[in-house]
Motif scaffolding. Structure first.
Motif, short mmCIF file in Angstrom:
data_model
loop_
_atom_site.label_atom_id
_atom_site.label_comp_id
_atom_site.label_asym_id
_atom_site.label_seq_id
_atom_site.Cartn_x
_atom_site.Cartn_y
_atom_site.Cartn_z
N ARG A 47 8.62 -3.74 4.67
CA ARG A 47 7.50 -2.84 4.99
C ARG A 47 7.34 -1.78 3.91
O ARG A 47 6.22 -1.43 3.54
N ARG A 96 0.38 -1.18 -1.60
CA ARG A 96 -0.96 -0.78 -1.21
C ARG A 96 -1.43 0.45 -1.97
O ARG A 96 -2.62 0.66 -2.10
N THR A 97 -0.51 1.28 -2.42
CA THR A 97 -0.90 2.54 -3.02
C THR A 97 -1.19 2.37 -4.51
O THR A 97 -0.81 1.37 -5.11
N LYS A 131 5.65 -3.36 0.98
CA LYS A 131 4.23 -3.57 1.24
C LYS A 131 3.44 -2.28 1.15
O LYS A 131 2.36 -2.22 0.60
N ALA A 132 4.03 -1.23 1.74
CA ALA A 132 3.37 0.09 1.72
C ALA A 132 3.23 0.58 0.28
O ALA A 132 2.19 1.11 -0.10
#
Ligand SMILES: [Zn+2]
Ligand SMILES: [Zn+2]
Length: 186
Positions: free
Chosen positions: A178, A185-186, A181-182
């Motif tokens: 996670r 995204r940024t 993935k986070a």
């Protein structure tokens, strides 16, 4: 077994795994040996043979062994030796090579009709004898997952085991996934 070099002898590794599992039944997620059927299931899961009373007294003495074994994960070498020698002395342990159920010769230091908690104590103690003699106490660790205090026996070749067998490895992998993935995204 070919090609698989183990850290300790097979019976030692089995006994260490069972000892850690027993300690962890009094784990972060509560009492996992609440009653006699739970002890029966543990008995079967870890391949115990011999005397099994299915009694409250047996359950109580098995539960009482756990905090004593857990201390082994927290003590220094001298402290571990004191606990291990104490367990062997109290149980009148007498090491004998034995074979049953088509298993190769391995050590038993109690008779099959000794109480279950005594046999669990001695089998664990004999395994810790190997750990101390091999100077491998650093393989006894506490699970690194936040909030988990379960004990870990690292039997991996590269000493890489950080999490207990109660699902913390998976939880840590999910958390890391996670986070990746986070970050993506940024
Ligand atoms: Zn055996
Ligand atoms: Zn854990």
């Amino acid at each position: 077994m070919t090609g698989v070099k183990m850290v300790f002898a097979h019976d030692t590794e089995v006994a260490l795994t069972a000892a850690a599992a027993l300690v962890n039944t009094a784990g972060s997620d509560g009492e996992n040996l609440p009653d006699i059927p739970a002890l029966d299931a543990f008995f079967r899961a870890y391949g115990w043979t011999g005397r099994h009373d299915h009694s409250q007294a047996e359950l109580r003495s098995v539960r009482e062994l756990r905090p004593r074994l857990r201390r082994i994960w927290h003590e220094d070498e001298d402290g571990v030796v004191e606990i291990v020698n104490g367990l062997l002395r109290e149980s009148n342990a007498l090491p004998q090579l034995t074979t049953h159920n088509d298993e190769p010769y391995h050590l038993h230091a109690t008779s099959p009709d000794a109480p279950l908690a005594t046999r669990m104590a001695v089998e664990a103690a004999m395994a810790f004898v190997d750990v101390v003699r091999s100077r491998e106490l650093s393989r006894l660790r506490i699970c690194e997952y936040p909030g988990c205090s379960n004990v870990v026996v690292d039997l991996s070749k590269n000493r890489s085991k950080r999490f207990c067998d109660a699902g913390c490895g998976n939880r840590a992998a999910v958390t890391a996934y996670r986070a990746r993935k986070a970050a993506a995204r940024t």
